[in-house]
Design an enzyme around this catalytic site. Structure first.
Site, PDB file in Angstrom:
ATOM      1  N   GLY A  14      43.744  51.572  18.806  1.00 47.77           N
ATOM      2  CA  GLY A  14      43.515  52.839  19.494  1.00 47.77           C
ATOM      3  C   GLY A  14      44.722  53.419  20.201  1.00 47.77           C
ATOM      4  O   GLY A  14      44.567  54.193  21.156  1.00 47.77           O
ATOM      5  N   MET A  92      39.500  53.057   9.634  1.00 46.94           N
ATOM      6  CA  MET A  92      39.915  52.462   8.353  1.00 46.94           C
ATOM      7  C   MET A  92      38.763  52.380   7.354  1.00 46.94           C
ATOM      8  O   MET A  92      38.573  51.367   6.687  1.00 46.94           O
ATOM      9  CB  MET A  92      40.537  51.081   8.610  1.00 46.94           C
ATOM     10  CG  MET A  92      41.727  51.138   9.554  1.00 46.94           C
ATOM     11  SD  MET A  92      43.000  52.359   9.115  1.00 46.94           S
ATOM     12  CE  MET A  92      44.010  51.354   8.031  1.00 46.94           C
ATOM     13  N   ARG A  93      37.993  53.452   7.254  1.00 50.98           N
ATOM     14  CA  ARG A  93      36.970  53.527   6.206  1.00 50.98           C
ATOM     15  C   ARG A  93      37.145  54.848   5.478  1.00 50.98           C
ATOM     16  O   ARG A  93      37.467  55.864   6.100  1.00 50.98           O
ATOM     17  CB  ARG A  93      35.564  53.497   6.812  1.00 50.98           C
ATOM     18  CG  ARG A  93      35.170  52.197   7.439  1.00 50.98           C
ATOM     19  CD  ARG A  93      33.702  51.903   7.205  1.00 50.98           C
ATOM     20  NE  ARG A  93      33.482  51.387   5.879  1.00 50.98           N
ATOM     21  CZ  ARG A  93      33.364  50.078   5.598  1.00 50.98           C
ATOM     22  NH1 ARG A  93      33.431  49.187   6.548  1.00 50.98           N
ATOM     23  NH2 ARG A  93      33.170  49.686   4.371  1.00 50.98           N
ATOM     24  N   ILE A  94      36.881  54.822   4.180  1.00 51.99           N
ATOM     25  CA  ILE A  94      36.900  56.059   3.407  1.00 51.99           C
ATOM     26  C   ILE A  94      35.575  56.771   3.629  1.00 51.99           C
ATOM     27  O   ILE A  94      34.509  56.152   3.584  1.00 51.99           O
ATOM     28  CB  ILE A  94      37.147  55.748   1.922  1.00 51.99           C
ATOM     29  CG1 ILE A  94      38.550  55.165   1.764  1.00 51.99           C
ATOM     30  CG2 ILE A  94      36.973  56.993   1.071  1.00 51.99           C
ATOM     31  CD1 ILE A  94      38.866  54.658   0.383  1.00 51.99           C
ATOM     32  N   LEU A  95      35.650  58.065   3.906  1.00 49.96           N
ATOM     33  CA  LEU A  95      34.447  58.827   4.257  1.00 49.96           C
ATOM     34  C   LEU A  95      33.883  59.537   3.032  1.00 49.96           C
ATOM     35  O   LEU A  95      34.624  60.030   2.177  1.00 49.96           O
ATOM     36  CB  LEU A  95      34.802  59.855   5.343  1.00 49.96           C
ATOM     37  CG  LEU A  95      35.186  59.212   6.688  1.00 49.96           C
ATOM     38  CD1 LEU A  95      35.899  60.213   7.577  1.00 49.96           C
ATOM     39  CD2 LEU A  95      33.947  58.650   7.387  1.00 49.96           C
ATOM     40  N   ASN A 109      43.311  63.773  10.555  1.00 47.95           N
ATOM     41  CA  ASN A 109      43.649  62.346  10.468  1.00 47.95           C
ATOM     42  C   ASN A 109      45.146  62.186  10.656  1.00 47.95           C
ATOM     43  O   ASN A 109      45.914  63.086  10.316  1.00 47.95           O
ATOM     44  CB  ASN A 109      43.259  61.821   9.077  1.00 47.95           C
ATOM     45  CG  ASN A 109      43.607  60.358   8.879  1.00 47.95           C
ATOM     46  OD1 ASN A 109      43.340  59.517   9.746  1.00 47.95           O
ATOM     47  ND2 ASN A 109      44.216  60.027   7.743  1.00 47.95           N
ATOM     48  N   HIS A 111      48.234  59.756   9.401  1.00 46.04           N
ATOM     49  CA  HIS A 111      48.541  58.782   8.350  1.00 46.04           C
ATOM     50  C   HIS A 111      50.015  58.399   8.456  1.00 46.04           C
ATOM     51  O   HIS A 111      50.880  59.273   8.593  1.00 46.04           O
ATOM     52  CB  HIS A 111      48.251  59.381   6.969  1.00 46.04           C
ATOM     53  CG  HIS A 111      48.471  58.402   5.867  1.00 46.04           C
ATOM     54  ND1 HIS A 111      47.596  57.362   5.608  1.00 46.04           N
ATOM     55  CD2 HIS A 111      49.487  58.257   4.983  1.00 46.04           C
ATOM     56  CE1 HIS A 111      48.065  56.641   4.599  1.00 46.04           C
ATOM     57  NE2 HIS A 111      49.207  57.163   4.202  1.00 46.04           N
TER      58      HIS A 111
END
Ligand code: GAR
Length: 192
Positions: A14, A92-95, A109, A111
């Site tokens: 975070g 860290m999850r694909i939406l 986001n 990156h």
């Protein structure tokens, strides 16, 4: 000026979340952080957010029958906080498409690469393996394609002799903490 209400999605440490919280303390900042949602109950960032007096929640995707139900529940939590903008900060999850479309144009986001280079994971190690002379980070709108949305801001750093993924990542992270609050400022201002 009404400050835009921001929900942050995290999975871990975070530090970008902390940078957004710190920036939003300025009285003239056009957004306020109203909630932090993690997909991992043990995410250290949740403790930091709670200590700042910010609402927190955690939802484990494994507890849901499907990804859609997990993401619909995330939307319910964000709506309960009356969120205008969603910031992914090390989430860290694909939406899925439904969630992305629900927040499209209002979800961003960060990156750790100069997109469109190095989408996905292990960006620092891949840049070093390629012998890249520079690396960096990008804040971009979230669209259904992974790390493909329109960039808002980028920052570049040099790759130095002897760099490791850790040293390069630390150099990039300094820039992440600088450009993420700036990109959120731009988006919140544009939505006024
Ligand atoms: C950050 O470096 C962020 O750019 C990256 O994860 C780290 C999270 O750190 N995000 C991605 O790789 C997304 N694909 P933080 O939890 O300290 O902000």
């Amino acid at each position: 000026m009404s400050r835009k209400r921001v929900g942050i999605l995290i999975s871990g440490r975070g530090s970008n979340m902390s940078a957004l919280i710190a920036a939003a303390k300025a009285p003239d900042y056009p957004a306020e952080i109203v909630g932090v949602l993690s997909n991992r109950a043990a995410a250290p960032g949740l403790v930091i957010a709670a200590a700042e007096g910010i609402a927190t929640a955690s939802l484990a995707q494994s507890k849901f029958f499907s990804r859609d139900m997990f993401e619909d529940t995330m939307t319910l939590v964000l709506e309960s906080w009356e969120v205008d903008i969603v910031c992914l900060a090390g989430f860290m999850r694909i939406l899925g498409e439904d969630f992305v479309h629900r927040w499209e144009g209002r979800m961003i986001n960060i990156h750790p690469s100069l997109l469109p280079l190095y989408k996905g994971l292990d960006t620092h190690a891949r840049a070093l393996a390629d012998g890249a002379s520079e690396h960096g980070c990008t804040v971009h709108f979230v669209t259904p394609g992974l790390d493909e949305g329109e960039p808002i801001l980028q920052a570049r750093v040099p790759v130095l002799p002897g760099d490791t993924p850790e040293s390069l990542s630390a150099r990039v992270l300094i820039e992440e903490h600088r450009i993420y609050p700036e990109a959120l400022r731009l988006l919140a201002t544009s939505l006024q």
